[in-house]
Design an enzyme around this catalytic site. Structure first.
Site, PDB file in Angstrom:
ATOM      1  N   CYS B  92      40.002  38.301  39.102  1.00  0.00           N
ATOM      2  CA  CYS B  92      39.642  36.660  39.812  1.00  0.00           C
ATOM      3  C   CYS B  92      40.495  35.851  38.322  1.00  0.00           C
ATOM      4  O   CYS B  92      39.626  35.503  36.944  1.00  0.00           O
ATOM      5  CB  CYS B  92      38.361  36.014  39.763  1.00  0.00           C
ATOM      6  N   CYS B  95      38.609  32.163  37.308  1.00  0.00           N
ATOM      7  CA  CYS B  95      37.513  32.002  37.166  1.00  0.00           C
ATOM      8  C   CYS B  95      36.870  33.979  36.106  1.00  0.00           C
ATOM      9  O   CYS B  95      37.560  34.718  35.685  1.00  0.00           O
ATOM     10  CB  CYS B  95      36.692  31.630  37.611  1.00  0.00           C
ATOM     11  N   SER B  96      35.926  34.150  36.796  1.00  0.00           N
ATOM     12  CA  SER B  96      35.870  36.027  36.495  1.00  0.00           C
ATOM     13  C   SER B  96      34.687  36.323  37.662  1.00  0.00           C
ATOM     14  O   SER B  96      33.859  37.065  37.799  1.00  0.00           O
ATOM     15  CB  SER B  96      34.805  35.874  35.480  1.00  0.00           C
ATOM     16  N   CYS B  97      34.717  35.589  38.730  1.00  0.00           N
ATOM     17  CA  CYS B  97      33.524  36.363  39.902  1.00  0.00           C
ATOM     18  C   CYS B  97      34.221  37.602  40.581  1.00  0.00           C
ATOM     19  O   CYS B  97      35.084  38.731  40.048  1.00  0.00           O
ATOM     20  CB  CYS B  97      34.965  35.304  41.977  1.00  0.00           C
TER      21      CYS B  97
END
Lengths: 219, 191
Positions: B92, B95-97
């Site tokens: 991701c 962000c950090s999905c």
């Protein structure tokens, strides 16, 4: 917004440092940061898109310096102040303002399992037919909004192919800013590495992104 | 940070904005109940049950729910299969999905700037930093999780595991193999 959070394609941010037998939380405050964010989110005062935007709105140099959960806490404080759940003075002092009315938390322990199991699906029915079909060639738009968007810079103005239609989904660019969910078709798009990174790119590599209809034109 | 978070927590508890027992329940969920063992069970089922694999391809969210996994950060799942011709890697960049419902909370490296920035422009170089060399003639597909669709990599079943039980197979499936930075195999179980 063209912030440092949109870092796909950058070089020079350091080596990747996988940690053997990494704990789920490195310190207890990280666990608290996660739990506070989810529990406070249950008030429904902000959307998932708004919370992402709050994190990416952290000034770039700070964003790069902060750990993941430090970003979460910073964004949580900002969201709670913006939506009136707490005041900046309360956050600074750690004590409620005089004469505060005690609330009843929406997320109780008994409801946690059900709330986590339910999650927050973003699929929505659509009023109109989708413009594009699987197999169609599309070009991403060259957009540079100052607000929230989920079209990364590296993938703007590039040609790809629709590989899957996901149906209607909440549109983050609107939802992050309190402009409603405005659901629209979401597509999986394949873009060849050479289209993104030029002729020296790995010829046997492609990137897949999930792209909302408003980010696309017919190629 | 510890003091800052403690102060915020006591403020929110005192104002009745969060329930301390709910905080404990959330932490317990992600420390003890939801983690990469979930995803490993999905992979092992896919390796041993052709009908399940077909359902996973058709509607991964529903197929994963059959095993009891779903919910937060796994509301909309897509499974991507590694084959002799194709290797998949999930990132991701914005962000950090990450697919919490099947892998738990993401490791620090997945959330880090170096991984997020380079996975899309140099996936083979990134994988090499994990000691993973994908042959040049294998196509690398990088999945940038830009929406609420979460991706689970189905690694290739290791050779020599014919007739193994689902439990034994699941023990070969590491978290990293379901992100795409490792193959499934003997060194699996831990990470």
């Amino acid at each position: 917004m063209n912030g440092v959070h949109d870092m796909g394609g950058m070089h020079g941010l350091g080596p990747i440092a996988p940690e053997a037998d990494e704990p789920i939380f490195h310190e207890r405050w990280e666990a608290s940061a996660l739990a506070l964010t989810l529990a406070a989110g249950a008030w429904g005062r902000w959307t998932l898109d708004a919370s992402r935007h709050a994190r990416e709105s952290i000034p770039g140099p700070e964003y790069l310096r902060m750990s993941y959960y430090e970003k979460w806490i910073t964004a949580l404080e900002a969201l709670m102040i913006d939506t009136g759940l707490v005041t900046a003075d309360e956050v600074a002092s750690g004590a409620p303002a005089a004469g505060f009315a005690r609330a009843a938390p929406p997320l109780t322990a008994e409801r946690v399992a059900a709330a986590m199991a339910a999650g927050g699906p973003t699929d929505r029915p659509l009023g109109a037919a989708a413009r594009f079909a699987v197999g169609e060639a599309v070009r991403t738009r060259n957009i540079n909004p100052v607000g929230h968007t989920r079209l990364p810079r590296y993938a703007r103005g590039r040609t790809g192919v629709i590989t899957r239609a996901h149906g209607g989904h909440v549109f983050p660019d609107a939802n992050a800013h309190g402009r409603g969910e405005r659901p629209q078709p979401l597509y999986q798009v394949r873009i060849e590495a050479a289209e993104l990174w030029g002729p020296d790119a790995d010829a046997r590599s492609a990137i897949y992104l999930d792209v909302w209809e408003d980010y696309l034109d017919r190629a | 940070m510890a003091l800052r978070v403690k102060a915020l927590q006591s403020l929110l508890v005192e104002k009745g904005l969060v329930d301390p027992a709910a905080l404990d329940a959330i932490i317990d969920t992600y420390e003890h109940k939801v983690g990469p063992r979930n995803g490993a069970r999905v992979v092992a089922r896919a390796w041993t049950d052709a009908a399940y694999l077909a359902r996973l391809r058709q509607d991964a969210t529903a197929a994963i729910a059959e095993l009891g996994y779903g919910g937060r950060q796994g509301e909309h799942m897509v499974a991507v299969e590694n084959t002799p011709e194709t290797h998949n890697l999930v990132v991701c960049t914005l962000c950090s999905c990450y697919p919490w419902s099947v892998l738990g909370l993401p490791p620090v490296w997945y959330k880090s700037s170096p991984y997020r920035s380079r996975a899309v422009i140099d996936p083979r170089g990134v994988m090499a930093e994990f000691g993973l060399v994908v042959p040049e003639d294998v196509e690398v597909r990088v999945w940038d999780s830009t929406a609420e669709i979460r991706y689970l990599v189905i690694p290739q079943r290791p050779a020599g595991t014919e007739g193994w039980s689902e439990d034994a197979l699941a023990s070969l499936v590491s978290r990293d193999s379901m992100i795409g930075v490792a193959f499934a195999g003997a060194s699996g179980a831990g990470s």
